[in-house]
Write a protein that holds these residues in place. Structure first.
Motif, PDB file in Angstrom:
ATOM      1  N   PRO A  34      60.515 -50.427 -24.693  1.00 54.53           N
ATOM      2  CA  PRO A  34      61.513 -50.937 -23.748  1.00 54.53           C
ATOM      3  C   PRO A  34      60.956 -51.960 -22.766  1.00 54.53           C
ATOM      4  O   PRO A  34      61.650 -52.910 -22.400  1.00 54.53           O
ATOM      5  N   LEU A  35      59.704 -51.806 -22.359  1.00 52.90           N
ATOM      6  CA  LEU A  35      59.114 -52.793 -21.452  1.00 52.90           C
ATOM      7  C   LEU A  35      58.985 -54.155 -22.139  1.00 52.90           C
ATOM      8  O   LEU A  35      59.291 -55.193 -21.541  1.00 52.90           O
ATOM      9  N   ALA A  36      58.550 -54.151 -23.389  1.00 63.05           N
ATOM     10  CA  ALA A  36      58.437 -55.407 -24.138  1.00 63.05           C
ATOM     11  C   ALA A  36      59.807 -56.029 -24.356  1.00 63.05           C
ATOM     12  O   ALA A  36      59.980 -57.258 -24.224  1.00 63.05           O
ATOM     13  N   LEU A  37      60.797 -55.214 -24.682  1.00 63.49           N
ATOM     14  CA  LEU A  37      62.150 -55.736 -24.883  1.00 63.49           C
ATOM     15  C   LEU A  37      62.741 -56.261 -23.582  1.00 63.49           C
ATOM     16  O   LEU A  37      63.477 -57.258 -23.590  1.00 63.49           O
ATOM     17  N   LEU A  38      62.414 -55.626 -22.477  1.00 64.01           N
ATOM     18  CA  LEU A  38      62.872 -56.107 -21.175  1.00 64.01           C
ATOM     19  C   LEU A  38      62.287 -57.484 -20.870  1.00 64.01           C
ATOM     20  O   LEU A  38      62.984 -58.360 -20.344  1.00 64.01           O
ATOM     21  N   VAL A  39      61.035 -57.696 -21.229  1.00 68.61           N
ATOM     22  CA  VAL A  39      60.411 -59.009 -21.036  1.00 68.61           C
ATOM     23  C   VAL A  39      61.137 -60.073 -21.859  1.00 68.61           C
ATOM     24  O   VAL A  39      61.398 -61.180 -21.377  1.00 68.61           O
ATOM     25  N   VAL A  40      61.509 -59.738 -23.098  1.00 66.72           N
ATOM     26  CA  VAL A  40      62.235 -60.693 -23.939  1.00 66.72           C
ATOM     27  C   VAL A  40      63.604 -61.011 -23.337  1.00 66.72           C
ATOM     28  O   VAL A  40      64.034 -62.172 -23.326  1.00 66.72           O
ATOM     29  N   LEU A  43      63.103 -63.344 -20.448  1.00 66.06           N
ATOM     30  CA  LEU A  43      62.807 -64.688 -20.945  1.00 66.06           C
ATOM     31  C   LEU A  43      64.070 -65.391 -21.448  1.00 66.06           C
ATOM     32  O   LEU A  43      64.216 -66.600 -21.261  1.00 66.06           O
ATOM     33  N   CYS A  44      64.977 -64.645 -22.054  1.00 64.61           N
ATOM     34  CA  CYS A  44      66.260 -65.233 -22.476  1.00 64.61           C
ATOM     35  C   CYS A  44      67.061 -65.702 -21.267  1.00 64.61           C
ATOM     36  O   CYS A  44      67.671 -66.772 -21.296  1.00 64.61           O
ATOM     37  N   ALA A  45      67.070 -64.907 -20.217  1.00 66.02           N
ATOM     38  CA  ALA A  45      67.793 -65.300 -19.003  1.00 66.02           C
ATOM     39  C   ALA A  45      67.158 -66.541 -18.388  1.00 66.02           C
ATOM     40  O   ALA A  45      67.870 -67.477 -17.976  1.00 66.02           O
ATOM     41  N   LEU A  46      65.848 -66.578 -18.322  1.00 68.22           N
ATOM     42  CA  LEU A  46      65.163 -67.764 -17.794  1.00 68.22           C
ATOM     43  C   LEU A  46      65.418 -68.988 -18.660  1.00 68.22           C
ATOM     44  O   LEU A  46      65.616 -70.089 -18.155  1.00 68.22           O
ATOM     45  N   ALA A  47      65.412 -68.796 -19.965  1.00 67.96           N
ATOM     46  CA  ALA A  47      65.667 -69.918 -20.877  1.00 67.96           C
ATOM     47  C   ALA A  47      67.081 -70.446 -20.708  1.00 67.96           C
ATOM     48  O   ALA A  47      67.319 -71.650 -20.831  1.00 67.96           O
ATOM     49  N   THR A  48      68.015 -69.572 -20.408  1.00 65.55           N
ATOM     50  CA  THR A  48      69.397 -70.011 -20.204  1.00 65.55           C
ATOM     51  C   THR A  48      69.515 -70.861 -18.947  1.00 65.55           C
ATOM     52  O   THR A  48      70.160 -71.914 -18.966  1.00 65.55           O
ATOM     53  N   PHE A  49      68.889 -70.418 -17.872  1.00 67.56           N
ATOM     54  CA  PHE A  49      69.064 -71.112 -16.599  1.00 67.56           C
ATOM     55  C   PHE A  49      68.135 -72.300 -16.419  1.00 67.56           C
ATOM     56  O   PHE A  49      68.499 -73.283 -15.786  1.00 67.56           O
ATOM     57  N   PHE A  50      66.932 -72.242 -16.944  1.00 75.82           N
ATOM     58  CA  PHE A  50      65.970 -73.299 -16.662  1.00 75.82           C
ATOM     59  C   PHE A  50      65.668 -74.222 -17.837  1.00 75.82           C
ATOM     60  O   PHE A  50      65.285 -75.364 -17.646  1.00 75.82           O
ATOM     61  N   TRP A  51      65.785 -73.729 -19.060  1.00 74.70           N
ATOM     62  CA  TRP A  51      65.367 -74.536 -20.205  1.00 74.70           C
ATOM     63  C   TRP A  51      66.524 -74.947 -21.107  1.00 74.70           C
ATOM     64  O   TRP A  51      66.318 -75.489 -22.180  1.00 74.70           O
ATOM     65  N   GLY A  52      67.738 -74.672 -20.716  1.00 78.40           N
ATOM     66  CA  GLY A  52      68.912 -75.159 -21.423  1.00 78.40           C
ATOM     67  C   GLY A  52      69.309 -74.420 -22.681  1.00 78.40           C
ATOM     68  O   GLY A  52      70.018 -74.980 -23.521  1.00 78.40           O
ATOM     69  N   VAL A  60      73.626 -63.218 -27.775  1.00 84.31           N
ATOM     70  CA  VAL A  60      73.408 -62.617 -29.094  1.00 84.31           C
ATOM     71  C   VAL A  60      72.023 -61.966 -29.164  1.00 84.31           C
ATOM     72  O   VAL A  60      71.881 -60.847 -29.654  1.00 84.31           O
ATOM     73  N   ILE A  61      71.015 -62.648 -28.650  1.00 86.16           N
ATOM     74  CA  ILE A  61      69.661 -62.084 -28.656  1.00 86.16           C
ATOM     75  C   ILE A  61      69.607 -60.816 -27.807  1.00 86.16           C
ATOM     76  O   ILE A  61      69.060 -59.791 -28.229  1.00 86.16           O
ATOM     77  N   THR A  62      70.196 -60.862 -26.617  1.00 85.06           N
ATOM     78  CA  THR A  62      70.179 -59.701 -25.726  1.00 85.06           C
ATOM     79  C   THR A  62      70.926 -58.522 -26.330  1.00 85.06           C
ATOM     80  O   THR A  62      70.428 -57.389 -26.315  1.00 85.06           O
ATOM     81  N   LYS A  63      72.106 -58.764 -26.882  1.00 88.12           N
ATOM     82  CA  LYS A  63      72.868 -57.661 -27.492  1.00 88.12           C
ATOM     83  C   LYS A  63      72.149 -57.116 -28.715  1.00 88.12           C
ATOM     84  O   LYS A  63      72.165 -55.911 -28.966  1.00 88.12           O
ATOM     85  N   GLY A  64      71.522 -57.989 -29.484  1.00 91.24           N
ATOM     86  CA  GLY A  64      70.747 -57.535 -30.636  1.00 91.24           C
ATOM     87  C   GLY A  64      69.600 -56.627 -30.229  1.00 91.24           C
ATOM     88  O   GLY A  64      69.326 -55.615 -30.877  1.00 91.24           O
ATOM     89  N   ILE A  65      68.929 -56.989 -29.148  1.00 96.79           N
ATOM     90  CA  ILE A  65      67.819 -56.169 -28.642  1.00 96.79           C
ATOM     91  C   ILE A  65      68.328 -54.814 -28.160  1.00 96.79           C
ATOM     92  O   ILE A  65      67.793 -53.770 -28.525  1.00 96.79           O
ATOM     93  N   VAL A  66      69.360 -54.826 -27.343  1.00 95.39           N
ATOM     94  CA  VAL A  66      69.862 -53.572 -26.759  1.00 95.39           C
ATOM     95  C   VAL A  66      70.411 -52.641 -27.834  1.00 95.39           C
ATOM     96  O   VAL A  66      70.039 -51.465 -27.914  1.00 95.39           O
ATOM     97  N   PHE A  67      71.277 -53.167 -28.705  1.00 97.45           N
ATOM     98  CA  PHE A  67      71.875 -52.301 -29.718  1.00 97.45           C
ATOM     99  C   PHE A  67      70.881 -51.932 -30.813  1.00 97.45           C
ATOM    100  O   PHE A  67      70.964 -50.855 -31.394  1.00 97.45           O
ATOM    101  N   GLY A  68      69.913 -52.802 -31.088  1.00 98.75           N
ATOM    102  CA  GLY A  68      68.861 -52.452 -32.035  1.00 98.75           C
ATOM    103  C   GLY A  68      68.017 -51.301 -31.525  1.00 98.75           C
ATOM    104  O   GLY A  68      67.694 -50.367 -32.262  1.00 98.75           O
TER     105      GLY A  68
END
Length: 98
Positions: A34-40, A43-52, A60-68
């Motif tokens: 869970p700690l590794a998945l939380l980091v991912v 990073l998705c949130a940061l990529a959305t706001f800062f890297w476009g 999709v990535i976040t839901k895939g991680i949580v439901f997986g």
């Protein structure tokens, strides 16, 4: 009467086992995963706001991680014959899906 003693011993063992530092250490995959998945997810949130990164891709990535993770946990609970925990995991997944 004998069954009562066994149940109490099992409950006490479980409490002692769960309270140890070994259970909460970074050697336990149920802590590291869970700690590794939380980091991912962060990073998705940061990529959305800062890297476009498009918001849809991050969702999709976040839901895939949580439901997986919940699916893996559900299967693990079934294999360990913890039916109540498996039902609880399924209910959590259902609530998150709504």
């Amino acid at each position: 009467m004998i069954g009562d003693k066994r149940e109490r011993r099992a409950a006490l063992w479980w409490i002692e086992h769960e309270s140890t530092n070994e259970f909460w250490s970074l050697r336990n995959p149920w802590v590291v995963g869970p700690l590794a998945l939380l980091v991912v997810i962060v990073l998705c949130a940061l990529a959305t706001f800062f890297w476009g990164m498009p918001r849809v891709v991050a969702d999709v990535i976040t839901k895939g991680i949580v439901f997986g993770y919940l699916l893996i946990l559900f299967i693990y609970q079934l294999r360990a014959k913890r039916r109540t925990a498996a039902i609880g995991t399924a209910v959590i997944a259902f609530i998150l899906a709504i």
